[in-house]
Design an enzyme around this catalytic site. Structure first.
Site, short mmCIF file in Angstrom:
data_model
loop_
_atom_site.label_atom_id
_atom_site.label_comp_id
_atom_site.label_asym_id
_atom_site.label_seq_id
_atom_site.Cartn_x
_atom_site.Cartn_y
_atom_site.Cartn_z
N ASP A 192 27.17 56.95 -1.09
CA ASP A 192 27.84 55.71 -0.70
C ASP A 192 26.86 54.59 -0.42
O ASP A 192 26.14 54.62 0.58
CB ASP A 192 28.72 55.98 0.53
CG ASP A 192 29.66 54.83 0.83
OD1 ASP A 192 29.68 53.85 0.06
OD2 ASP A 192 30.38 54.90 1.84
N ASP A 399 28.32 47.25 -5.42
CA ASP A 399 28.71 48.52 -4.80
C ASP A 399 29.05 49.55 -5.86
O ASP A 399 29.84 49.29 -6.76
CB ASP A 399 29.92 48.28 -3.89
CG ASP A 399 30.38 49.55 -3.19
OD1 ASP A 399 29.51 50.30 -2.68
OD2 ASP A 399 31.60 49.78 -3.14
#
Length: 519
Positions: A192, A399
Site C-alpha cells: 500500500d 497511488d
C-alpha cells in the site's frame, strides 16, 4: 576553555550522536586553532579528534563531504605538530582514512537492491482470486474500491493537521510476500503506497480475523523487540498511540471501511525472499486486535508510503529510499508485476521522464503536480479548469492501490467532451452507474493517445491505460470525476516502469512492456 571543548567533543562521541554534533565541535576548534598550537595538551587534542573521526567515518550515513571536512581539519593540526610521534600518528591516520573510506564505500554498495513479485489481488495467480466471479465482476468491485479509497484519502487529507489523525485509505490492489522474525515467518500483505505502518496479526489474539497463514508469535522470535514508549519512533511517527502498563508503545490504526488494527509497535528482522539480505531493526506493528474486511488469505499490510514508519524510509540507511514497480495488464496469467527496492529500482535511459515529488501533509501520500492533459492537438489546462485546490503544486496523488484515475469534476467534464468529439462509436450508459464515458463495442475501440503533462514530465497514455472493457460488449473511460482529491490510478500506470526516489524527491516514468521487464 580548550579542555571544556574537548569534553564537549568526547561527550558527543560517547553518546554516539550524529556526525553533525562532531563536526559542530570541529568547526569550533577551527576558530581557535591558534590556541591549540600554544596548548601543552596538543597530543591529547589530536587523539580525541582522531577517536571521534574514526567513529564517524565508519558511519555509513555520512557523505564524502563530511569525511573531507574532518580530514582537512586534522591535516591542518598536523601542520602545527612539531613532535615526531605526532607526525607518525598523523601518517597512521592518513592510512586509516583511506582504509576506512574504502570500507565505507564497500558497505554502502554491499546491497544493490532486489526485485520481487507484486501480485494483483484479482489475478488468477493471487490467493485472493475468486474463480466463481467473472473478470467483469472483479473489475466492478475494483472500481467500487477506488471510490471508497478516494473518500478516505480525502478524510486523511482533511485530518492531516490534527494530532489524532489515524484514518488511512482502505487496502490496496496488489499483494507482496515478506518474512518477519527469527526464524522467518511468511507474511502475505497488501502493498500500500497510501499507508506507512507495516503490520501483521500476532499472538496472543485479543480479536483476530480468520487467517489461513500461521499467525506470528513474537515469543518464538529471537529478534523481536517491543519499542518503548519514550522512543522517538513512538511519539513522532504514530498519530494514535498509548503507553502499555509494561512501558511498551501501542498503536491504533483505523481504515476507511471500518477495519482496524491495534497492537504493539516493535522492531524485527524483515526479509523479502531467499536471495535477499535480512534487514534488522525494522519497526512493524504486531497486531493483537484486528478486524474488519481483511481477507483470510492475507496476513497484514505492507506500508510503502512516504512517512517515517514506511518500509521505504526504514530501508534507506541500507539500500537508499528508492522503489519502483512495473504493472502488467489485469488478468495477465503468464507473467507477474514486479517491485524493486534500492539501486535496482533506478528508472533511467531512453524514454524515461521525471517529475518532482511535492512535500505536503500527510507525508504518507505521494503528491505530483499535473499541469495539463493533451488529446491530439488539444491541451486542457488542469490548473485553470479546476477549483482552487487543484491550482496548487501537489494537486494529484499517485497511488498503486486505486484502480481508476480520479479528476476534479469540472475538468473531467471538459476532458470527456473532447474525447466524445474524436472517438467514433455508439455511446451507452454504464448499467452500474460508476463509469462516465462508455461505448458499445465487442472490438477494440480506436482512441487517441492521451498525454498527462506533469511538471517536467509528459506521460503518454495508450488505450490500455485509459479505456477498460467492463462487459463483453462495453468499453469505458478509466477516468472518473472526483469531488476533492485527484488520484492517478494504477490502470494509468500499466506498462510503465514507475520509480519513486525519495532521496532525490522525484517520480519517474518509463514506457515498458512489463510482461518482459528484466529483473
Amino acid at each position: 576553555m580548550i579542555e571544556n571543548k574537548f569534553k564537549k567533543l568526547r561527550f558527543a562521541f560517547n553518546l554516539r550522536t550524529s556526525w553533525f554534533s562532531c563536526n559542530a565541535v570541529i568547526m569550533e576548534y577551527q576558530i581557535t586553532a591558534n590556541q591549540y598550537r600554544k596548548s601543552g595538551s596538543f597530543s591529547y587534542q589530536i587523539r580525541a579528534l582522531l577517536s571521534c573521526y574514526i567513529n564517524i567515518v565508519l558511519d555509513t550515513h555520512l557523505t564524502h563531504f563530511t569525511h573531507t571536512l574532518t580530514f582537512s581539519y586534522i591535516l591542518s593540526l598536523a601542520m602545527a605538530a612539531s613532535q615526531v610521534h605526532l607526525q607518525f600518528l598523523i601518517l597512521f591516520f592518513c592510512y586509516s582514512y583511506i582504509m576506512c573510506s574504502a570500507l565505507t564505500f564497500t558497505h554502502k554498495t554491499r546491497h544493490p537492491g532486489f526485485t520481487i513479485d507484486l501480485i494483483h489481488r484479482d489475478s488468477p495467480n493471487s490467493p485472493l482470486h475468486n474463480p466463481a466471479k467473472t473478470r467483469y465482476e472483479h473489475l466492478s468491485e475494483a472500481f467500487s474500491r477506488s471510490t471508497s479509497r478516494a473518500t478516505h484519502f480525502t478524510a486523511a487529507s482533511r485530518a492531516a493537521s490534527a494530532v489524532q489523525a489515524s484514518v488511512v485509505p482502505a487496502g490496496g490492489e496488489y499483494l507482496m510476500n515478506i518474512s518477519i522474525g527469527t526464524p522467518p515467518v511468511r507474511v502475505l500483505g497488501i502493498a500500500d503506497t497510501g499507508s506507512d505502518l507495516t503490520w501483521t496479526q500476532c499472538k496472543p489474539c485479543v480479536q483476530c480475523y480468520e487467517q489461513k497463514l500461521p499467525i506470528f508469535d513474537p515469543k518464538k522470535s529471537s529478534s523481536y523487540n517491543p519499542v518503548p514508549c519514550g522512543s522517538p519512533t513512538c511519539y513522532t511517527n504514530l498519530a494514535s498511540r498509548t503507553c502499555d502498563p509494561d512501558g511498551t508503545c501501542s498503536y491504533y490504526y483505523s481504515y476507511g471501511d471500518k477495519s482496524y488494527t491495534n497492537g504493539v509497535l516493535a522492531t524485527e528482522v524483515v526479509t523479502f525472499g531467499p536471495n535477499t539480505p535480512p534487514f534488522p531493526g525494522v519497526s512493524i506493528g504486531c497486531g493483537h486486535e484486528n478486524d474488519g474486511t481483511f481477507n483470510e488469505k492475507g496476513s497484514g499490510l505492507i506500508g510503502l508510503g512516504g512517512g517515517g514508519l514506511s518500509l521505504i524510509r526504514q530501508l534507506k540507511p541500507s539500500i537508499g529510499a528508492q522503489f519502483s514497480y512495473c504493472l502488467v495488464p489485469y488478468f495477465e496469467t503468464t507473467s507477474a508485476s514486479k517491485i524493486s527496492f534500492g539501486p535496482k529500482a533506478s528508472v533511467n535511459g531512453p524514454g524515461a521522464v521525471s517529475t518532482p515529488l511535492v512535500k505536503k501533509d500527510p507525508s504518507t501520500f505521494y503528491y505530483l503536480t499535473l499541469e495539463s492533459i493533451g488529446i491530439g492537438n488539444v491541451t486542457l489546462d488542469y490548473k485553470k479548469q479546476s477549483a482552487h485546490y487543484y491550482t496548487e503544486e501537489g494537486n494529484i496523488i499517485i497511488d498503486s492501490g486505486t484502480t481508476l484515475t480520479l479528476l476534479p469534476k469540472e475538468f473531467y467534464d471538459k476532458l470527456e467532451g473532447e474525447l466524445e468529439k474524436v472517438i467514433k462509436g455508439e455511446r451507452i450508459q454504464d448499467p452500474e452507474g460508476s463509469m462516465g464515458l462508455c461505448y458499445k463495442t465487442k472490438k477494440d475501440l480506436e482512441v487517441p493517445v492521451i498525454t498527462a503533462r506533469f511538471a517536467g514530465a509528459d506521460v503518454q497514455l495508450k488505450a490500455i491505460n485509459t479505456f477498460v472493457r467492463v462487459e463483453e460488449d462495453m468499453v469505458c473511460f478509466a477516468m472518473v470525476p472526483a469531488s476533492e482529491v485527484a488520484i492517478f490510478g494504477n490502470l494509468a500506470q500499466i506498462n510503465f516502469l514507475v520509480g519513486y526516489d525519495l532521496d532525490e524527491g522525484r517520480v519517474s516514468f518509463k514506457p515498458t512492456d512489463c510482461s518482459k521487464h528484466a529483473v
